[in-house]
Design a protein around this motif. Sequence first.
Motif, PDB file in Angstrom:
ATOM      1  N   GLY A   1      -5.148  -2.667   4.018  1.00 23.23           N
ATOM      2  CA  GLY A   1      -5.506  -1.729   3.079  1.00 23.23           C
ATOM      3  C   GLY A   1      -5.372  -2.477   1.569  1.00 23.23           C
ATOM      4  N   LEU A   2      -5.867  -1.784   0.568  1.00 22.98           N
ATOM      5  CA  LEU A   2      -5.895  -2.449  -0.711  1.00 22.98           C
ATOM      6  C   LEU A   2      -4.481  -1.841  -1.353  1.00 22.98           C
ATOM      7  CD1 LEU A   2      -9.409  -2.301  -2.000  1.00 22.98           C
ATOM      8  CD2 LEU A   2      -8.397  -4.250  -0.990  1.00 22.98           C
ATOM      9  N   LYS A   3      -3.935  -2.625  -2.139  1.00 29.62           N
ATOM     10  CA  LYS A   3      -2.912  -1.957  -2.777  1.00 29.62           C
ATOM     11  C   LYS A   3      -3.294  -1.951  -4.384  1.00 29.62           C
ATOM     12  CE  LYS A   3       2.128  -2.372  -3.542  1.00 29.62           C
ATOM     13  NZ  LYS A   3       3.380  -3.236  -3.536  1.00 29.62           N
ATOM     14  N   HIS A   4      -3.180  -0.773  -4.992  1.00 27.52           N
ATOM     15  CA  HIS A   4      -3.483  -0.815  -6.508  1.00 27.52           C
ATOM     16  C   HIS A   4      -2.539  -0.666  -7.202  1.00 27.52           C
ATOM     17  CE1 HIS A   4      -7.919  -0.253  -5.581  1.00 27.52           C
ATOM     18  NE2 HIS A   4      -7.305   0.319  -4.520  1.00 27.52           N
ATOM     19  N   ASP A   5      -1.236  -0.242  -6.716  1.00 31.63           N
ATOM     20  CA  ASP A   5      -0.127   0.287  -7.572  1.00 31.63           C
ATOM     21  C   ASP A   5       0.742  -1.289  -7.769  1.00 31.63           C
ATOM     22  OD1 ASP A   5       1.779   1.281  -8.941  1.00 31.63           O
ATOM     23  OD2 ASP A   5       3.015   1.984  -7.276  1.00 31.63           O
TER      24      ASP A   5
END
Length: 479
Positions: free
Chosen positions: A308-312
Amino acid sequence: METIFAKSVPGRLGVVPPKPAKSAADMLPAMLLRRSPPALPELSELDVVRHYSQLSRLNYGVDTNFYPLGSCTMKYNPKFTEKVAALEGFAATHPLLAHIPGGEKYVAGNLEAILLTEKLLREITGMAAFTLQPMAGAQGELTGILLIAAYHRRKGNHKTKIICPDSAHGTNPASAALAGYEVVNIRSKDGLVDPDALAAVLDDSVAGLMMTCPNTLGLFEKHLPEIVKLLRAADALLYYDGANFNACMGRLRVGDVGFDVVHLNLHKTMATPHGGGGPGSGPVGVSERLEPFLPGPRVVENSDGSVGLKHDLPLSIGRVAPFYGNFAVCLKALAYMLRCGGNGLARASDYAVLNANYMRARLRGLLEIPYDRTCMHEFVCSADSLGKYGVHALDLAKALLEKGFHAPTIYFPLIVKECLMIEPTETESKETLDAFCDALEELVKTAESNPAALLDAPRNLPVRRLDETAAARGMILTD
Ligand SMILES: *Cc1c(COP(=O)(O)O)cnc(C)c1O
């Protein structure tokens, strides 16, 4: 050559498009409808095919002949990597799919490909983490310098300068300046960075050093360990311009040497040739202490094994490119790395170095080679000795075009007069290298016996000598 519009004959027809079920007037508001038909050229199919086939023959590229453009690495472009990048599962996915809630699972394969590319690049370079976002070498440099700046800012360091040796690629000082740093130039000694000259300018105001290695003379910087030690003592970071890692793959891990940032040019080292204006990819690898600052979002593997993508990422410098950078170029690099394997990549570098050294040895005695010692993937010679006949590097380059070869890079690096920078790449045969050396030999003889013949070249190409200043400053883009 006439444009396709000039060849147009009213009423001539190539294809008849099917009639749409509904007319445009049924589907669009009146204000959006054309008032007159588009001025498309009218030609037969044969006219069109011939026009574009003839145009394509005016092009010069790696698919047609040798292209020894130093620093630009116009290597053979393996066709299987194009097939991989064009696979529908990759090419047809929407780049924002992973950003909609629950969308990640639809592009899991793409995200895994990004993770695997990063992993292999980490293994090759010895860095702790990578971002694939930057879309060119120079953009990778800017990203790297912004990471260095973020590191110092976080630490409360007040640093204002970046050191660039005079043998660095021209984009290095430009990137440092664009990031707001004052650029300090140091002179090379015997073609290499001189640790004494470096020590003389090092103080608390230095944020880092940008090192092109192999440098623009095609030489390996053999004082790396000493340089790393000096920089560390000043809390300055080390940037490795690895655009030309096609000289070192499998032989050098810059992370192990102590570098904090490296950018690679996938469009030089891994399958995609440089030049032609793109597309490119300049991934940036960092040491552990810079990892928190990497651009986001980052592709991550979740604890349940999904991707997945980590935005934090509170310390991230933010995005440096839309989406994931040039995903297709990264895919080609991934396919290339997997096909070659570790030993294959090392062998590619070995051949790049062997080919350059073979040509250097063949051209020795013909043209001056200012740093005539074992080189890496490219080398530099000088046409200065032909000045007495009124012949310059530019004339040799133009005359090579007449003989069917692309010219090497000329007048770069700036530290060698009348310079020709030759890079054969690993993918060329001995016959090709010999043919180029033979052609150059013939031209040097012509320079001595009949210099006027070179000043007039090229005579057999659609475009002869251009007014280069006017071409840059007084462009005519419409006719
Ligand atoms: C080509 C090159 C660059 C710049 O890469 P681009 O993709 O053209 O921006 C930077 N450094 C070195 C040493 C290079 O050879």
